[in-house]
Design a protein around this motif. Structure first.
Motif, PDB file in Angstrom:
ATOM      1  N   ASP A  65       0.766  -1.060   0.028  1.00 16.18           N
ATOM      2  CA  ASP A  65       0.092  -0.034   0.016  1.00 16.18           C
ATOM      3  C   ASP A  65       0.730   1.264   0.056  1.00 16.18           C
ATOM      4  N   TYR A  66       1.913   1.278   0.793  1.00 15.89           N
ATOM      5  CA  TYR A  66       2.745   2.437   0.756  1.00 15.89           C
ATOM      6  C   TYR A  66       3.384   2.828  -0.662  1.00 15.89           C
ATOM      7  N   ASN A  67       3.391   1.813  -1.398  1.00 18.88           N
ATOM      8  CA  ASN A  67       4.047   2.131  -2.987  1.00 18.88           C
ATOM      9  C   ASN A  67       2.880   2.729  -3.599  1.00 18.88           C
ATOM     10  N   TRP A  68       1.789   2.222  -3.447  1.00 13.38           N
ATOM     11  CA  TRP A  68       0.391   2.862  -4.254  1.00 13.38           C
ATOM     12  C   TRP A  68       0.477   4.269  -3.695  1.00 13.38           C
ATOM     13  N   GLU A  69       0.299   4.544  -2.278  1.00 15.55           N
ATOM     14  CA  GLU A  69       0.332   5.878  -1.887  1.00 15.55           C
ATOM     15  C   GLU A  69       1.358   6.963  -2.617  1.00 15.55           C
ATOM     16  N   GLU A  70       2.490   6.283  -2.736  1.00 15.79           N
ATOM     17  CA  GLU A  70       3.353   7.132  -3.314  1.00 15.79           C
ATOM     18  C   GLU A  70       3.244   7.546  -4.716  1.00 15.79           C
ATOM     19  N   TRP A  71       2.629   6.400  -5.514  1.00 15.96           N
ATOM     20  CA  TRP A  71       2.668   6.794  -6.911  1.00 15.96           C
ATOM     21  C   TRP A  71       1.413   6.919  -7.625  1.00 15.96           C
ATOM     22  N   ALA A  72       0.264   6.214  -7.046  1.00 20.92           N
ATOM     23  CA  ALA A  72      -0.986   6.329  -7.741  1.00 20.92           C
ATOM     24  C   ALA A  72      -1.777   7.924  -7.562  1.00 20.92           C
ATOM     25  N   THR A  73      -2.765   7.760  -8.273  1.00 27.41           N
ATOM     26  CA  THR A  73      -3.767   8.961  -7.872  1.00 27.41           C
ATOM     27  C   THR A  73      -4.615   8.452  -6.703  1.00 27.41           C
ATOM     28  N   ASP A  74      -5.048   9.440  -6.226  1.00 27.54           N
ATOM     29  CA  ASP A  74      -6.102   9.033  -5.099  1.00 27.54           C
ATOM     30  C   ASP A  74      -7.271   8.132  -5.453  1.00 27.54           C
ATOM     31  N   GLU A  75      -7.821   8.448  -6.936  1.00 26.68           N
ATOM     32  CA  GLU A  75      -8.717   8.002  -7.380  1.00 26.68           C
ATOM     33  C   GLU A  75      -8.305   6.376  -7.552  1.00 26.68           C
ATOM     34  N   SER A  76      -7.089   6.300  -8.170  1.00 28.76           N
ATOM     35  CA  SER A  76      -6.625   4.856  -8.309  1.00 28.76           C
ATOM     36  C   SER A  76      -6.432   3.987  -7.235  1.00 28.76           C
ATOM     37  N   PHE A  77      -5.886   4.600  -6.289  1.00 28.08           N
ATOM     38  CA  PHE A  77      -5.705   3.903  -4.908  1.00 28.08           C
ATOM     39  C   PHE A  77      -6.885   3.260  -4.333  1.00 28.08           C
TER      40      PHE A  77
ATOM     41  N   MET B  45      -8.207   0.521  -6.506  1.00 25.31           N
ATOM     42  CA  MET B  45      -7.578  -0.850  -6.131  1.00 25.31           C
ATOM     43  C   MET B  45      -8.011  -1.409  -4.898  1.00 25.31           C
ATOM     44  N   LYS B  46      -8.370  -0.694  -3.738  1.00 24.47           N
ATOM     45  CA  LYS B  46      -8.664  -1.167  -2.414  1.00 24.47           C
ATOM     46  C   LYS B  46     -10.080  -1.748  -2.619  1.00 24.47           C
ATOM     47  N   GLU B  47     -10.859  -0.977  -3.113  1.00 24.19           N
ATOM     48  CA  GLU B  47     -12.305  -1.614  -3.448  1.00 24.19           C
ATOM     49  C   GLU B  47     -12.224  -2.910  -4.170  1.00 24.19           C
TER      50      GLU B  47
ATOM     51  N   ALA C 165     -13.078  -6.708  -2.915  1.00 25.90           N
ATOM     52  CA  ALA C 165     -14.278  -7.737  -3.613  1.00 25.90           C
ATOM     53  C   ALA C 165     -13.672  -8.984  -3.959  1.00 25.90           C
ATOM     54  N   PHE C 166     -12.406  -9.009  -4.183  1.00 26.01           N
ATOM     55  CA  PHE C 166     -11.679 -10.141  -4.807  1.00 26.01           C
ATOM     56  C   PHE C 166     -11.617 -11.083  -3.606  1.00 26.01           C
TER      57      PHE C 166
END
Length: 513
Positions: free
Chosen positions: A162-174, A177-179, A183-184
């Motif tokens: 998650d910390y890698n997503w927080e660093e590079w992803a847009t808020d919307e993309s992050f 992904m979590k949603e 579900a998965f």
């Protein structure tokens, strides 16, 4: 008036000489550890030379014997005290190769106490748990696993922490992904739930149906890190695969590509093995039947080499004993160190010591335990002892400020009910304190993982911990009287009074059910 003046001057001189002597011991502790630290040598011998220390394995016994011999070279008597028995097991090689649809060696290892593959391994198709309507449908599917390997862990939706997503992803993309991940995971958990079996029972049902082996993947939420615990199968191997390789096999199986692997996981059962604590002692001169104790568990899981859990605690306490023997060889109270066996299965070694040695437990001035990783000490709690601030505060004030300045304290705090071996002593009313360290991403990267190895040790931090613990032990030995054991009623998270943790007996025959 003159006599009173001279008497007062004598007292001042006496106290001044005592303070100066104390300062000299502290200065010698700091100098010895700063200029002649043996931490790297101890870590190399234990972690690289012996390796992981799973209870019941040859490496655990080798480590106990090594510690006794090492203490002897420092002039410190030590012994291995048997407290129980455990299922004996010896890990061999694990080699996993994907043979179809193309060839690749996969990254993985068998879980602790896993049964072995046939000699040379066994080849079979890899399948996943199916999506079925109900438990009856699952039972109807079960016979189809004969001669196949079955994947039972949830595949990871993403291999990025998650910390890698927080660093590079847009808020919307992050957020998306979590949603999607939630579900998965929910869908996969539904597959498990429909079987009607728990995490222990499912692997056994699959092996009873003729599966060649069980494939798991317990990702630790960090790049390249998987947690390695124990197998629940009785006759076929259970292996943990890296996130990346597990995901690839899952996708191939789900898309109908029918991946095939050859798994060669060798190990052997070695019968019932004795389990020990290693206890070393520097005998007290004035109050030999009162004790100051050091504490660290010796055993580990065996995904890595047990470097930060708890190799660092082990070498720290050994080094404290070495330093004190050299600069403070005649302590007022007896200094003991306990290197506990089978902490990982429920604080068993320390609980056995508390149960077997009440005469020592009732005379322990203070105990200092270190367990949670390689970092410098960051937190100290009074563990619910009413007067802990008074004496711990004084003792800590003698430790160099550059070591203690960032330590958070809580007094009197609440008693620890578990988590590490100090809790075994707290339950018995002993002022026992956890020298809790900075994380250094402990839970993601080294706690019970395949990455818990020598290279993760931060020796500067461990060296600071040695200096702190040695000074604290020295001060506790020099304390004129036994410290107070008065306890406060613990306060729960809801703000209401609770009860003091109860003493618990150890498991003295383990892994043999």
């Amino acid at each position: 008036m003159k006599k009173r003046y001279l008497f007062g001057m004598s007292l001042l001189l006496l106290f001044g000489m005592k303070a100066q002597a104390q300062d000299q011991v502290i200065e010698k502790i700091i100098a010895e550890e700063t200029e002649n630290s043996q931490l790297k040598e101890l870590a190399h011998e234990l972690l690289d030379g012996i390796g992981p220390r799973l209870v019941g394995t040859p490496q655990m016994q080798e480590a106990h014997d090594w510690a006794v011999e090492k203490y002897a070279t420092w002039g410190i008597p030590a012994e291995n005290q048997q407290w129980g028995e455990w299922r004996g097991w010896d890990r061999g090689i694990t080699h996993i190769d994907m043979m179809e649809p193309w060839v690749r060696s996969l990254s993985g290892m068998q879980l602790a106490w896993s049964p072995a593959s046939p000699k040379g391994g066994a080849t079979g198709e890899v399948v996943t748990l199916p999506e079925v309507a109900d438990e009856a449908a699952f039972k109807a599917w079960l016979p189809s696993v004969k001669g196949k390997y079955v994947m039972i862990s949830v595949p990871q939706f993403t291999g990025r922490p998650d910390y890698n997503w927080e660093e590079w992803a847009t808020d919307e993309s992050f957020e998306k992904m979590k949603e999607d991940r939630a579900a998965f995971e929910q869908a996969w958990n539904k597959r498990i739930e429909i079987t009607g079996l728990g995490r222990r029972e499912l692997p056994q049902a699959l092996e009873d149906a003729g599966a060649l082996g069980i494939i798991t993947s317990y990702w630790s939420r960090g790049f390249g890190a998987n947690k390695i615990f124990s197998a629940y199968t009785k006759s076929v191997p259970t292996v943990d695969l890296s996130l990346e390789d597990y995901g690839m096999l899952y996708r191939l199986a789900e898309s109908g590509k029918k991946p095939v692997i050859n798994l060669n996981a060798q190990s052997k059962e070695t019968g019932v093995q004795p389990t020990f604590n290693t206890i070393a002692e520097i005998k007290g001169t004035e109050k030999p039947d009162e004790y100051v104790m050091l504490s660290a568990h010796f055993d580990s899981w065996d995904g890595g080499t047990g470097a930060t859990d708890n190799g660092t605690g082990t070498i720290m306490m050994m080094e404290v004993m070495r330093v004190l023997k050299k600069v403070y060889p005649n302590p007022k109270r007896t200094i003991l160190v306990g290197h506990w066996g089978s902490e990982e299965q429920g604080l068993n070694g320390s609980r056995a010591f508390v149960e077997d040695h009440p005469e020592i437990v009732e005379k322990i001035q203070a105990l200092f335990n270190q367990d949670n990783g390689t970092g410098r000490v960051a937190n100290v709690s009074g563990q619910g002892f009413v007067d802990s601030y008074e004496y711990l505060g004084r003792w800590m004030s003698e430790v160099p400020r550059d070591i203690t300045r960032d330590i958070n304290t809580s007094f009197p705090g609440n008693p620890g009910g578990g988590g590490s071996d100090y809790a075994s002593f707290v339950a018995a009313g002993v002022p026992a304190f956890s020298l809790s360290s900075l994380s250094w991403s402990y839970f993601n990267y080294t706690w019970h993982t395949n990455l818990d190895t020598y290279d993760k040790i931060v020796f500067d931090d461990v060296q600071n911990n040695v200096i702190m613990a040695a000074i604290m032990v020295y001060m506790a030995c020099e304390e004129p009287d036994m410290v107070s054991r008065e306890r406060r009623i613990p306060i729960g998270r809801d703000g209401k009074p609770t009860s003091w943790p109860a003493m618990r007996s150890p498991t003295r025959k383990g892994g043999m059910d």
